[in-house]
Design an enzyme around this catalytic site. Structure first.
Site, short mmCIF file in Angstrom:
data_model
loop_
_atom_site.label_atom_id
_atom_site.label_comp_id
_atom_site.label_asym_id
_atom_site.label_seq_id
_atom_site.Cartn_x
_atom_site.Cartn_y
_atom_site.Cartn_z
N GLY A 8 0.83 -1.21 0.00
CA GLY A 8 0.00 0.00 0.00
C GLY A 8 0.86 1.25 0.00
N SER A 62 1.23 3.49 -3.34
CA SER A 62 0.69 4.50 -4.26
C SER A 62 -0.68 5.00 -3.82
CB SER A 62 0.57 3.92 -5.67
OG SER A 62 1.79 3.38 -6.09
N SER A 80 -1.98 -4.14 -6.18
CA SER A 80 -2.10 -5.46 -6.79
C SER A 80 -2.61 -6.47 -5.78
CB SER A 80 -0.73 -5.93 -7.31
OG SER A 80 -0.26 -5.05 -8.28
N GLU A 126 12.19 -5.68 -4.35
CA GLU A 126 11.07 -5.49 -5.27
C GLU A 126 11.53 -5.42 -6.73
OE1 GLU A 126 8.54 -2.16 -4.30
OE2 GLU A 126 7.22 -2.55 -5.99
N GLU A 160 11.44 6.23 -16.02
CA GLU A 160 12.12 7.52 -15.81
C GLU A 160 12.66 7.61 -14.38
OE1 GLU A 160 9.10 7.17 -17.21
OE2 GLU A 160 9.68 7.65 -19.26
C1 LIG Z 1 0.10 -3.24 -12.93
C2 LIG Z 1 0.43 -2.29 -11.81
C3 LIG Z 1 0.49 -2.77 -10.53
C4 LIG Z 1 0.79 -1.90 -9.47
N1 LIG Z 1 0.79 -2.40 -8.20
C5 LIG Z 1 1.01 -1.56 -7.16
C6 LIG Z 1 0.96 -2.05 -5.82
O1 LIG Z 1 0.73 -3.24 -5.59
N2 LIG Z 1 1.15 -1.17 -4.82
C7 LIG Z 1 1.39 0.14 -5.03
O2 LIG Z 1 1.59 0.88 -4.06
N3 LIG Z 1 1.45 0.65 -6.30
C8 LIG Z 1 1.26 -0.18 -7.36
N4 LIG Z 1 1.30 0.31 -8.64
C9 LIG Z 1 1.47 1.74 -8.84
C10 LIG Z 1 2.83 2.12 -9.41
O3 LIG Z 1 3.83 2.00 -8.43
C11 LIG Z 1 2.69 3.55 -9.92
O4 LIG Z 1 1.77 3.52 -11.00
C12 LIG Z 1 4.00 4.11 -10.38
O5 LIG Z 1 4.84 4.34 -9.29
C13 LIG Z 1 3.80 5.42 -11.16
O6 LIG Z 1 3.02 6.32 -10.43
P1 LIG Z 1 1.77 7.04 -11.11
O7 LIG Z 1 0.92 6.00 -11.72
O8 LIG Z 1 1.19 7.94 -10.09
O9 LIG Z 1 2.38 7.90 -12.31
P2 LIG Z 1 3.17 9.30 -12.20
O10 LIG Z 1 4.11 9.25 -11.03
O11 LIG Z 1 2.16 10.38 -12.24
O12 LIG Z 1 4.00 9.27 -13.52
C14 LIG Z 1 3.46 9.59 -14.81
C15 LIG Z 1 4.59 9.70 -15.79
O13 LIG Z 1 5.49 10.78 -15.41
C16 LIG Z 1 6.81 10.30 -15.27
N5 LIG Z 1 7.46 10.99 -14.16
C17 LIG Z 1 6.95 11.17 -12.91
N6 LIG Z 1 7.85 11.83 -12.13
C18 LIG Z 1 8.95 12.03 -12.91
C19 LIG Z 1 10.22 12.63 -12.67
N7 LIG Z 1 10.54 13.14 -11.48
N8 LIG Z 1 11.10 12.68 -13.70
C20 LIG Z 1 10.80 12.15 -14.91
N9 LIG Z 1 9.58 11.58 -15.20
C21 LIG Z 1 8.69 11.50 -14.21
C22 LIG Z 1 6.67 8.82 -14.94
O14 LIG Z 1 7.85 8.12 -15.29
C23 LIG Z 1 5.48 8.43 -15.81
O15 LIG Z 1 5.89 8.19 -17.13
C24 LIG Z 1 1.04 -0.53 -9.72
C25 LIG Z 1 0.99 -0.05 -11.03
C26 LIG Z 1 0.71 -0.92 -12.07
C27 LIG Z 1 0.67 -0.38 -13.47
#
Ligand SMILES: Cc1cc2nc3c(=O)[nH]c(=O)nc-3n(C[C@H](O)[C@H](O)[C@H](O)COP(=O)(O)OP(=O)(O)OC[C@H]3O[C@@H](n4cnc5c(N)ncnc54)[C@H](O)[C@@H]3O)c2cc1C
Length: 388
Positions: A137, A139, A171, A255, A375
């Site tokens: 937990g 994100s 997940s 991880e 990234e």
């Molecule tokens: C299939 C799947 C399973 C998942 N399971 C879990 C889980 O079990 N538990 C959990 O906690 N989370 C989980 N996640 C969440 C995952 O960790 C996040 O989606 C991920 O960290 C990206 O965060 P966000 O989706 O908020 O995208 P954002 O952080 O908003 O990113 C959007 C885009 O901007 C880019 N970006 C963001 N910040 C920067 C920066 N500083 N410099 C350059 N580029 C940047 C990113 O690379 C991305 O391309 C899961 C995600 C997926 C897809």
């Protein structure tokens, strides 16, 4: 192997020797998988897409979960490299490991490192039996890459903490018994990494609503959880209040570096080789050779990180390299397979290839997002190399 961490500005991937008895252990896992195949267990998919709680129970009873922990916690006191052999066999066969995966890989390590004796005794044996499932937990809406911006709060109350907020993309939360949540126990301050803590959440207790989120493949493997005055007793805080950030960072090596980061679509490769048969064109042979060379190199790098974890090091930069290269490889594999199939028009691809290939194509976009985006990983690598 030497036991020093990589100096700043250098990456370290020391070769490791597999432990004595690895051939026999591999044979044992293969026999287990053959027995699963014979009983009709669905094999051949991505680890994150397939859950089978009964399979997890059988795997636990066979001694293949909790392999590295002390026996007093239900573990089997084997090495991280022995565990590696077991996981790579399971993953390359496409075994449905999704239910127990996070608990075995990550939550258990966190509890062993930061948990109380009571927490370890209460929770680890069930994980090792393949009966206690955990999810991550971290994100939240608007907090993914920038995890320090989380807004879910835990406020002190008599005997525990009251949690309010929302976790996202979790997940397997719908089948898990517990989540380890990162929450804010003090308001955000100039020190962005201060004021966060980790707590064990019983997902069957009142105060949490779990909603499924449908993915591109039409499956609902991840979820949103909404907490309203959800009560966590004091004895379910993991580690120190306020130290959550440091604890979360320590999980990342586990991880990001495992074979699941490059074997997600390995079944596509196996079924492709089967489909193409014994007489492929020269071009296809060359493509197979290239894929095999990539897998072998990634495996050596990932094994090297496993060796460092076994020594108690925190190779987070090397783990980020493995995840970045590994997930790019796994993501590209179904597309490479498409090109190869197009170049071999006489090939009868068959249902096994088709199933693995379609699942690979539909799940591949997630590989470079979950567990840290491309990234973000490259930022970690650049910092580790002293470039930023
Ligand atoms: C299939 C799947 C399973 C998942 N399971 C879990 C889980 O079990 N538990 C959990 O906690 N989370 C989980 N996640 C969440 C995952 O960790 C996040 O989606 C991920 O960290 C990206 O965060 P966000 O989706 O908020 O995208 P954002 O952080 O908003 O990113 C959007 C885009 O901007 C880019 N970006 C963001 N910040 C920067 C920066 N500083 N410099 C350059 N580029 C940047 C990113 O690379 C991305 O391309 C899961 C995600 C997926 C897809």
């Amino acid at each position: 192997m030497t036991s020093q961490p990589a100096p700043s500005g250098a990456l370290r991937f020391d070769p490791v020797d597999l432990p004595d008895g690895h051939v026999e252990l591999r044979a044992e896992v293969r026999a287990f998988i053959d027995a699963e195949r014979a009983r009709g267990t669905r094999l051949g998919g991505d680890w994150s897409a397939r859950y089978d709680t009964e399979f997890s129970g059988r795997l636990g009873r066979a001694g293949f979960i909790g392999m590295t922990w002390a026996k007093e916690y239900g573990g089997h006191e084997r090495s991280a490299l022995e565990r590696y052999i077991v996981t790579e066999e399971l993953l390359s066969a496409g075994a449905p490991v999704g239910a127990h995966w996070v608990a075995d890989r990550q939550s258990s390590q966190l509890l062993l490192r930061f948990g109380t004796e009571e927490q370890r005794k209460a929770l680890l044996p069930g994980i090792a039996r393949g009966e206690n499932f955990f999810c991550i937990g971290m994100s939240e809406p608007d907090s993914g890459s920038d995890l320090a911006s989380i807004r879910t709060t835990a406020k002190k109350t008599d005997g525990g903490w009251l949690i309010n907020g929302t976790k996202l993309w979790t997940s397997a939360a719908h089948i898990c018994h517990y989540m380890i949540a990162l929450v804010r126990t003090a308001p955000a301050s100039d020190d962005r990494h201060a004021g966060m803590s980790q707590m064990i959440i019983d997902l069957k207790a009142p105060g949490v609503i779990i909603r499924p989120i449908r993915n591109l493949a039409g499956d609902a493997h991840f979820n949103e959880e909404v907490f309203t005055d959800y009560f966590v007793p004091d004895d379910r805080v993991v580690g120190e209040i306020g130290d959550g950030w440091n604890q979360v960072v320590s999980e990342l090596g586990y991880e990001r570096s495992g074979p699941e980061r490059f074997l997600s679509t390995f079944s596509v490769f196996v079924e492709l080789v089967r489909a193409v048969g014994p007489d492929p064109s020269l071009r296809t042979v060359e493509a197979f050779g290239r894929l095999a060379a990539h897998v072998m190199t990634l495996r050596s790098m990932s094994l090297s990180v496993a060796g460092m974890l076994q020594q108690g090091l925190l190779p987070n930069v090397e783990a980020a390299v493995v995840k970045d290269l590994g997930t790019n490889f796994a993501k590209a594999l179904p597309e490479v397979a498409r090109t190869i199939i197009q170049a071999e028009p006489d090939v009868d691809i068959g249902p096994a290839f088709e199933e693995a290939w379609i699942e690979g194509l539909l799940y591949a976009p997630a590989f470079t997002i979950q567990g840290g985006t491309r990234e973000i990983l490259r930022g970690v690598i650049a910092r580790g190399l002293g470039l930023r």
